[in-house]
Structures are given as structure tokens and as C-alpha cells.
Write a protein that holds these residues in place. Structure first.
Motif, PDB file in Angstrom:
ATOM      1  N   ASP A  17      15.646 -34.103  -0.829  1.00  0.00           N
ATOM      2  CA  ASP A  17      15.639 -35.369  -1.559  1.00  0.00           C
ATOM      3  C   ASP A  17      15.777 -35.044  -3.039  1.00  0.00           C
ATOM      4  N   TYR A  18      15.678 -36.059  -3.893  1.00  0.00           N
ATOM      5  CA  TYR A  18      15.800 -35.841  -5.332  1.00  0.00           C
ATOM      6  C   TYR A  18      14.493 -35.361  -5.971  1.00  0.00           C
ATOM      7  N   GLY A  22      14.349 -37.486 -10.112  1.00  0.00           N
ATOM      8  CA  GLY A  22      15.725 -37.817  -9.806  1.00  0.00           C
ATOM      9  C   GLY A  22      16.677 -37.874 -10.978  1.00  0.00           C
ATOM     10  N   TRP A  28      13.970 -34.765 -15.892  1.00  0.00           N
ATOM     11  CA  TRP A  28      15.091 -33.844 -15.668  1.00  0.00           C
ATOM     12  C   TRP A  28      15.736 -33.466 -17.003  1.00  0.00           C
ATOM     13  N   ASP A  85      13.226 -30.474  -4.834  1.00  0.00           N
ATOM     14  CA  ASP A  85      12.900 -31.542  -3.898  1.00  0.00           C
ATOM     15  C   ASP A  85      11.398 -31.567  -3.639  1.00  0.00           C
ATOM     16  N   ALA A 293      19.073 -39.469  -0.213  1.00  0.00           N
ATOM     17  CA  ALA A 293      19.301 -39.818  -1.621  1.00  0.00           C
ATOM     18  C   ALA A 293      18.185 -40.729  -2.115  1.00  0.00           C
ATOM     19  N   THR A 295      14.031 -40.672  -4.267  1.00  0.00           N
ATOM     20  CA  THR A 295      12.919 -39.961  -4.878  1.00  0.00           C
ATOM     21  C   THR A 295      11.678 -40.205  -4.028  1.00  0.00           C
TER      22      THR A 295
END
Length: 314
Positions: A17-18, A22, A28, A85, A293, A295
Motif C-alpha cells: 500500500d502507500y 502517500g 513524503w 508500506d 492504492a 493509505t
């Protein structure tokens, strides 16, 4: 903080997953910036103002016997929480808590027992880490986040703190909360001979302790790190520097950050100096779309892991 070996699970370019934040998240953006290296040096220096953490670091001796490995594992852990992830981050956190559970002893100044997993010490690690990385991003990188991004960044910081032993209600959720937190804990902050030894060592790692690139990098970053700290901390730690150096380091650091902002340049900087951190960042940079796809939250990941243990796939 002694980071995990990250051997729990191979990093993959196809994440589940993110993770917790994400694409497009300020976490990020901030944690993958070259400025995170300066922010990280700042945070591990600040850890030593907590006497219990000083005792844990001094008793374990990890930064003195293997500074590159110790710092590489710690930064890789922070980066894993930020961009990996959810399963990878949770498993790394669980492993780290087991490592910290062994780090106990007597703090020599107070004579009281310390534990690296103590919620107050874990909160100091968390807040100084997330605050330091953002502060250096603002000072040497693209500049301040937008008001919406900053609100989201601190909300994401609260979420990340769920992976440590911090009490959720104690985790600052805004810049004002962070200021209040620092004001509250300041009377308990102090230094000692062992604290000063650790801070100076991390600012300028001696030659021969790790790679030549690591030795050089710590000295290159030290003036930029010190320039972000308040005067009282610099004087208390015995590493103050002239104001003219504070001013001169800013354009130099900004130029270095601009020159190293591409993914290829960031990976090249880490190569040979911080190999585990490089692998973590490389997995993020080269990641394919995740299996799901979405969070996730640490609680959701733990529920899924528990369910998989109870009802393993056939």
C-alpha cells in the motif's frame, strides 16, 4: 535511538500500500529531501539533552563502536515510517521496540533507572526528529510548507507516533504545540560529560570511524546543523559557533541542497555512506504502484497482521 536491522522483511519495489501518508503528502516531501540529512544530525544531537537517552547511548556504546551502522539504521527506520508500506513500517517498529526493551540501566546523575522505551524519552526522540527535519527543510530547502501542508504534516507526525510508546495525547499536533512542548520539557533538559561527548562525536565523527565519506559529511553538515539551534542549546552543549558562520552556511547549504535534489543525486550521496538508508530510499524512488492504492493507519495494519496469524491464507 538504535535502529532495527530492517532484516524483518525485504524491501520491495511493489509495496502492499502507500503506507501511512502517500503521494503528495508533506511527510513524503520533507523526509525524502536532502535536508533530512541535516535534520537527522540535528535530532540525534538533541537526543543527548535527555539524560535517560544519554545514559542509554553511552551504556550501549553503539555510536562509538559502529557510528555508521548505528546512524544508518536509525535514519533508515525514520525513513521507513515515512515512506514504506504499512506492514514494513509496523514490523520495523515492533522489532525496534524489542531492541529498546533491552536498553535499561541506571542514569548516573539522578541514580534512577532508565529505559529506552520510556514514553517521555520516546516522545523526545519523536518530536525532535520530526521538528528537526522540517526546520532544516524550511531553512535550507524549498522553504516553509503552505499552512494546509503544515497542518497535515503535524497530523501525520501524530499518526507516526503511534508506532512508539508515546502517549497519543502528549504528541504535539501543531507548531504552537511543539513550542509549548519544548517550553514544558526545557527545565528537565541538561548535559553532562557523557552527553557532551556524544553530541560532539555526532557533529564531527572522528576520522577512522566509518567511511571517509561519512567523516567528511558530518563535518560539512555540522555548521548547518548548529546554525538551526537556539543559543542556549549551543552554549549548554559547548558547540556554539560565531554568528558570521551561521549566516555564511545558509547560502552554501542551500546551494548543496539544490545540487542534490534529484533522485539520482540523493541516492549517490547515500551510496557508500549510509547503505541501509540508501536501500530504503531506492525502494521508494523505484516503487511501482502498490498492490492496494490506499493509505493505512498503524491500527489497520496491526488488525490485518493479527487476522493473518489467526486465519493464514490457504
Amino acid at each position: 535511538m538504535e535502529g532495527p536491522t530492517m532484516a524483518i522483511r525485504e524491501l520491495t519495489t511493489t509495496p502492499e500500500d502507500y503506507g501511512f501518508f502517500g503521494p503528495g503528502s508533506p511527510t513524503w516531501k520533507v523526509w525524502t529531501s536532502p535536508t533530512a540529512l541535516v535534520g537527522f544530525q540535528r535530532s540525534v544531537v538533541l537526543e543527548h539533552f535527555d539524560p535517560d537517552l544519554t545514559a542509554a547511548v553511552a551504556d550501549q556504546r553503539g555510536i562509538y563502536t559502529d557510528p555508521v551502522g548505528r546512524l544508518d539504521r536509525t535514519l533508515a527506520y525514520f525513513l521507513t515510517v515515512a515512506v514504506a508500506d504499512g506492514r514494513t513500517a509496523v514490523e520495523a517498529s515492533d522489532f525496534l521496540m524489542k531492541v529498546h526493551a533491552k536498553a535499561t540501566g541506571i542514569e548516573p546523575v539522578s541514580g534512577k533507572r532508565y529505559s529506552a522505551n520510556n514514553p517521555a524519552s520516546q516522545l523526545w526522540i519523536h518530536v525532535t526528529g520530526w521538528h528537526s527535519v522540517l526546520k532544516c527543510y524550511e531553512k535550507y530547502g524549498p522553504g516553509p510548507l503552505t499552512p494546509d501542508e503544515e497542518r497535515r504534516y503535524w497530523a501525520e507526525s501524530v499518526l507516526a507516533a503511534e508506532l512508539q510508546t508515546c502517549k497519543p495525547s502528549d504528541v504535539p499536533a501543531s507548531r504552537d504545540d511543539v513550542r509549548d512542548y519544548f517550553a514544558t520539557v526545557r527545565p528537565a533538559l541538561c548535559t553532562s560529560e557523557r552527553a557532551n561527548e556524544g553530541m560532539h562525536y555526532l557533529l564531527r565523527v572522528p576520522r577512522g570511524k566509518g567511511s571517509a565519506r561519512f567523516w567528511w559529511a558530518s563535518r560539512f553538515m555540522a555548521p548547518a546543523t548548529i546554525a538551526t539551534l537556539p543559543k542556549w542549546m549551543r552554549e549548554l552543549g559547548g558547540f556554539d559557533q560565531p554568528g558570521v558562520l551561521d549566516r555564511a552556511v545558509v547560502p552554501a547549504a542551500r546551494l548543496a541542497v539544490r545540487a542534490s535534489s534529484s533522485p539520482k543525486a540523493k541516492l549517490a550521496i547515500l551510496s557508500g555512506a549510509l547503505p541501509m538508508t540508501r536501500r530504503t530510499l531506492a525502494a521508494h524512488v523505484r516503487a511501482e504502484p502498490p498492490v492496494r492504492a490506499e493509505t493505512v493507519t498503524p491500527a489497520q495494519v496491526r488488525e490485518r497482521l493479527e487476522a493473518s496469524r489467526v486465519s493464514p491464507a490457504k
